[in-house]
Scaffold this motif. Structure first.
Motif, PDB file in Angstrom:
ATOM      1  N   HIS A 201       5.808   4.790  17.112  1.00 37.37           N
ATOM      2  CA  HIS A 201       5.473   5.086  18.505  1.00 37.37           C
ATOM      3  C   HIS A 201       6.289   6.275  19.014  1.00 37.37           C
ATOM      4  O   HIS A 201       7.513   6.311  18.871  1.00 37.37           O
ATOM      5  N   ASN A 202       5.587   7.241  19.581  1.00 37.59           N
ATOM      6  CA  ASN A 202       6.205   8.462  20.111  1.00 37.59           C
ATOM      7  C   ASN A 202       6.907   9.297  19.040  1.00 37.59           C
ATOM      8  O   ASN A 202       7.773  10.123  19.351  1.00 37.59           O
ATOM      9  N   GLY A 203       6.529   9.089  17.774  1.00 36.74           N
ATOM     10  CA  GLY A 203       7.152   9.837  16.684  1.00 36.74           C
ATOM     11  C   GLY A 203       6.343  11.053  16.280  1.00 36.74           C
ATOM     12  O   GLY A 203       5.308  11.373  16.870  1.00 36.74           O
ATOM     13  N   GLU A 204       6.839  11.731  15.248  1.00 36.42           N
ATOM     14  CA  GLU A 204       6.165  12.915  14.733  1.00 36.42           C
ATOM     15  C   GLU A 204       4.924  12.511  13.927  1.00 36.42           C
ATOM     16  O   GLU A 204       4.892  11.456  13.286  1.00 36.42           O
ATOM     17  N   LYS A 205       3.909  13.384  13.949  1.00 39.43           N
ATOM     18  CA  LYS A 205       2.693  13.124  13.189  1.00 39.43           C
ATOM     19  C   LYS A 205       2.846  13.626  11.749  1.00 39.43           C
ATOM     20  O   LYS A 205       3.498  14.636  11.495  1.00 39.43           O
ATOM     21  N   TYR A 206       2.225  12.909  10.829  1.00 39.02           N
ATOM     22  CA  TYR A 206       2.241  13.254   9.410  1.00 39.02           C
ATOM     23  C   TYR A 206       0.805  13.344   8.904  1.00 39.02           C
ATOM     24  O   TYR A 206      -0.087  12.685   9.430  1.00 39.02           O
ATOM     25  N   GLU A 207       0.612  14.166   7.880  1.00 39.03           N
ATOM     26  CA  GLU A 207      -0.703  14.232   7.244  1.00 39.03           C
ATOM     27  C   GLU A 207      -0.850  13.033   6.317  1.00 39.03           C
ATOM     28  O   GLU A 207      -0.008  12.794   5.452  1.00 39.03           O
ATOM     29  N   VAL A 208      -1.915  12.270   6.524  1.00 36.72           N
ATOM     30  CA  VAL A 208      -2.188  11.090   5.708  1.00 36.72           C
ATOM     31  C   VAL A 208      -3.595  11.234   5.145  1.00 36.72           C
ATOM     32  O   VAL A 208      -4.554  11.445   5.889  1.00 36.72           O
ATOM     33  N   LYS A 209      -3.714  11.099   3.835  1.00 36.87           N
ATOM     34  CA  LYS A 209      -5.026  11.195   3.202  1.00 36.87           C
ATOM     35  C   LYS A 209      -5.654   9.811   3.088  1.00 36.87           C
ATOM     36  O   LYS A 209      -4.958   8.821   2.882  1.00 36.87           O
ATOM     37  N   ALA A 210      -6.972   9.780   3.242  1.00 37.50           N
ATOM     38  CA  ALA A 210      -7.719   8.534   3.089  1.00 37.50           C
ATOM     39  C   ALA A 210      -8.926   8.810   2.195  1.00 37.50           C
ATOM     40  O   ALA A 210      -9.761   9.669   2.516  1.00 37.50           O
ATOM     41  N   LYS A 211      -9.011   8.113   1.084  1.00 38.29           N
ATOM     42  CA  LYS A 211     -10.151   8.267   0.180  1.00 38.29           C
ATOM     43  C   LYS A 211     -11.253   7.308   0.594  1.00 38.29           C
ATOM     44  O   LYS A 211     -10.991   6.143   0.920  1.00 38.29           O
ATOM     45  N   LEU A 212     -12.479   7.809   0.593  1.00 36.90           N
ATOM     46  CA  LEU A 212     -13.632   7.003   0.991  1.00 36.90           C
ATOM     47  C   LEU A 212     -14.322   6.423  -0.243  1.00 36.90           C
ATOM     48  O   LEU A 212     -14.433   7.084  -1.288  1.00 36.90           O
ATOM     49  N   TYR A 213     -14.802   5.195  -0.112  1.00 35.14           N
ATOM     50  CA  TYR A 213     -15.481   4.500  -1.202  1.00 35.14           C
ATOM     51  C   TYR A 213     -16.773   3.868  -0.671  1.00 35.14           C
ATOM     52  O   TYR A 213     -16.917   3.664   0.537  1.00 35.14           O
ATOM     53  N   TYR A 214     -17.662   3.579  -1.594  1.00 32.62           N
ATOM     54  CA  TYR A 214     -18.937   2.980  -1.179  1.00 32.62           C
ATOM     55  C   TYR A 214     -19.414   1.990  -2.229  1.00 32.62           C
ATOM     56  O   TYR A 214     -18.964   1.993  -3.380  1.00 32.62           O
ATOM     57  N   ARG A 215     -20.364   1.157  -1.803  1.00 30.34           N
ATOM     58  CA  ARG A 215     -21.050   0.246  -2.722  1.00 30.34           C
ATOM     59  C   ARG A 215     -22.468   0.065  -2.218  1.00 30.34           C
ATOM     60  O   ARG A 215     -22.686  -0.217  -1.039  1.00 30.34           O
ATOM     61  N   LEU A 216     -23.428   0.248  -3.137  1.00 29.98           N
ATOM     62  CA  LEU A 216     -24.842  -0.009  -2.833  1.00 29.98           C
ATOM     63  C   LEU A 216     -25.230  -1.355  -3.427  1.00 29.98           C
ATOM     64  O   LEU A 216     -25.013  -1.601  -4.619  1.00 29.98           O
ATOM     65  N   GLN A 217     -25.792  -2.204  -2.593  1.00 27.75           N
ATOM     66  CA  GLN A 217     -26.170  -3.536  -3.063  1.00 27.75           C
ATOM     67  C   GLN A 217     -27.455  -3.981  -2.378  1.00 27.75           C
ATOM     68  O   GLN A 217     -27.473  -4.219  -1.168  1.00 27.75           O
ATOM     69  N   GLU A 218     -28.522  -4.018  -3.147  1.00 25.90           N
ATOM     70  CA  GLU A 218     -29.834  -4.444  -2.644  1.00 25.90           C
ATOM     71  C   GLU A 218     -30.244  -3.667  -1.397  1.00 25.90           C
ATOM     72  O   GLU A 218     -30.719  -4.237  -0.411  1.00 25.90           O
ATOM     73  N   GLY A 219     -30.057  -2.374  -1.440  1.00 27.09           N
ATOM     74  CA  GLY A 219     -30.471  -1.509  -0.340  1.00 27.09           C
ATOM     75  C   GLY A 219     -29.480  -1.422   0.801  1.00 27.09           C
ATOM     76  O   GLY A 219     -29.686  -0.648   1.747  1.00 27.09           O
ATOM     77  N   ASN A 220     -28.417  -2.195   0.742  1.00 33.62           N
ATOM     78  CA  ASN A 220     -27.388  -2.156   1.789  1.00 33.62           C
ATOM     79  C   ASN A 220     -26.216  -1.289   1.342  1.00 33.62           C
ATOM     80  O   ASN A 220     -25.815  -1.314   0.171  1.00 33.62           O
ATOM     81  N   GLU A 231       3.000   3.811   2.352  1.00 33.27           N
ATOM     82  CA  GLU A 231       4.406   3.415   2.333  1.00 33.27           C
ATOM     83  C   GLU A 231       5.323   4.631   2.281  1.00 33.27           C
ATOM     84  O   GLU A 231       6.390   4.650   2.904  1.00 33.27           O
ATOM     85  N   ARG A 232       4.903   5.641   1.536  1.00 33.19           N
ATOM     86  CA  ARG A 232       5.717   6.857   1.432  1.00 33.19           C
ATOM     87  C   ARG A 232       5.781   7.580   2.778  1.00 33.19           C
ATOM     88  O   ARG A 232       6.822   8.147   3.144  1.00 33.19           O
ATOM     89  N   VAL A 233       4.689   7.562   3.505  1.00 29.67           N
ATOM     90  CA  VAL A 233       4.680   8.187   4.832  1.00 29.67           C
ATOM     91  C   VAL A 233       5.668   7.473   5.762  1.00 29.67           C
ATOM     92  O   VAL A 233       6.429   8.108   6.501  1.00 29.67           O
ATOM     93  N   ILE A 234       5.653   6.133   5.712  1.00 27.60           N
ATOM     94  CA  ILE A 234       6.591   5.351   6.520  1.00 27.60           C
ATOM     95  C   ILE A 234       8.029   5.680   6.128  1.00 27.60           C
ATOM     96  O   ILE A 234       8.912   5.827   6.988  1.00 27.60           O
ATOM     97  N   GLU A 235       8.285   5.783   4.824  1.00 30.71           N
ATOM     98  CA  GLU A 235       9.635   6.110   4.346  1.00 30.71           C
ATOM     99  C   GLU A 235      10.085   7.468   4.881  1.00 30.71           C
ATOM    100  O   GLU A 235      11.228   7.622   5.332  1.00 30.71           O
ATOM    101  N   ASP A 236       9.193   8.452   4.814  1.00 32.62           N
ATOM    102  CA  ASP A 236       9.539   9.792   5.309  1.00 32.62           C
ATOM    103  C   ASP A 236       9.810   9.767   6.811  1.00 32.62           C
ATOM    104  O   ASP A 236      10.744  10.405   7.296  1.00 32.62           O
ATOM    105  N   ALA A 237       8.995   9.009   7.543  1.00 29.58           N
ATOM    106  CA  ALA A 237       9.173   8.928   8.995  1.00 29.58           C
ATOM    107  C   ALA A 237      10.494   8.243   9.341  1.00 29.58           C
ATOM    108  O   ALA A 237      11.207   8.671  10.263  1.00 29.58           O
ATOM    109  N   PHE A 238      10.838   7.184   8.602  1.00 26.59           N
ATOM    110  CA  PHE A 238      12.101   6.478   8.858  1.00 26.59           C
ATOM    111  C   PHE A 238      13.291   7.375   8.539  1.00 26.59           C
ATOM    112  O   PHE A 238      14.287   7.386   9.270  1.00 26.59           O
TER     113      PHE A 238
END
Length: 262
Positions: A201-220, A231-238
């Protein structure tokens, strides 16, 4: 109540000071043979006994600087993300102190960090995923918020679509084919997005990557993301907060660890 206080004072007055513990006088009550501290009857306490929790790093530093002495020590616990300052810490092995005057700062997680962490690796249908992207668009650095909002809007439009296939394009995007009301189309989604998040809260912003995944199942279509090494981002922030506190309190000792007995 006043009668009881008077009787107690009479008892104390008839007693004799027999012991000082860390400068605090005790008397022996002859009637029941117990030691009683008379500190409460002095003009002011002999020892400071105070436990304070701060909401910001700035207030933690200000409090420590107001009451510190050369032996004040700060413990930085990277497991609980807690900073504990013991104002009246021991002078040496031969000169122990009570350690009853303490101040803490707990590095509360930011709302945006909790929002992404709470849904990390959670499989969502296309509508829920699109709504989440819309809600958190301001956290997304790349692709732009506008681009992702456009994707989210398209997912919302084709709520009843049946998805037939998916492929990975040379651009690094996923392309999904769908049909709805006898109409066919495609929608693209990046393989990875970059976020700008402040872990604390009220801390510096960090670049965090998020990989997207998908699954197709019976048309859904199910979609989800995985944060890359949060965890590494938290460590750097601390570590960054630790450095800021060290600078803020000057020559005081900041130890990586946890105080268990004070």
């Amino acid at each position: 109540m006043e009668h009881n206080n008077v009787q107690e004072l009479i008892k104390l007055g008839a007693s004799q000071v027999i012991h000082n513990k860390e400068g605090i006088p005790f008397v022996a009550i002859s009637s029941d043979y117990k030691l009683v501290s008379i500190e409460d009857y002095l003009p002011h306490p002999i020892k400071t006994r105070q436990y304070v929790k701060m909401n910001t790093v700035k207030s933690f530093i200000e409090y420590v600087n107001r009451f510190k002495n050369p032996h004040t020590t700060i413990f930085a616990d990277d497991q609980s993300h807690l900073f504990k300052g013991i104002i009246d810490f021991h002078v040496s092995q031969d000169e122990p102190r009570s350690g009853k005057h303490t101040v803490e700062y707990g590095c509360p997680l930011s709302r945006e960090w909790e929002a992404w962490q709470n849904r990390n690796n959670e499989k969502m249908d296309q509508t829920s995923f699109a709504e989440f992207l819309e809600e958190r668009a301001e956290d997304i650095v790349s692709p732009s918020g506008a681009e992702l909002l456009e994707i989210a809007l398209k997912f919302n439009v084709i709520r009843k679509a049946v998805f037939g296939s998916a492929m990975r394009l040379n651009t690094g995007e996923y392309q999904f084919t769908y049909s709805e009301d006898n109409q066919k189309g495609t929608v693209e989604l990046p393989e990875q997005i970059k976020l700008g998040l402040a872990p604390f809260h009220n801390g510096e912003k960090y670049e965090v990557k998020a990989k997207l995944y998908y699954r197709l199942q019976e048309g859904n279509l199910l979609l989800w993301y995985k944060l890359v090494e949060p965890e590494r981002v938290i460590e750097d922030a601390f570590y960054e907060v630790t450095q800021n506190i060290q600078v803020g309190v000057g020559d005081l000792m900041v130890i990586e660890g946890k105080s268990l007995t004070c």
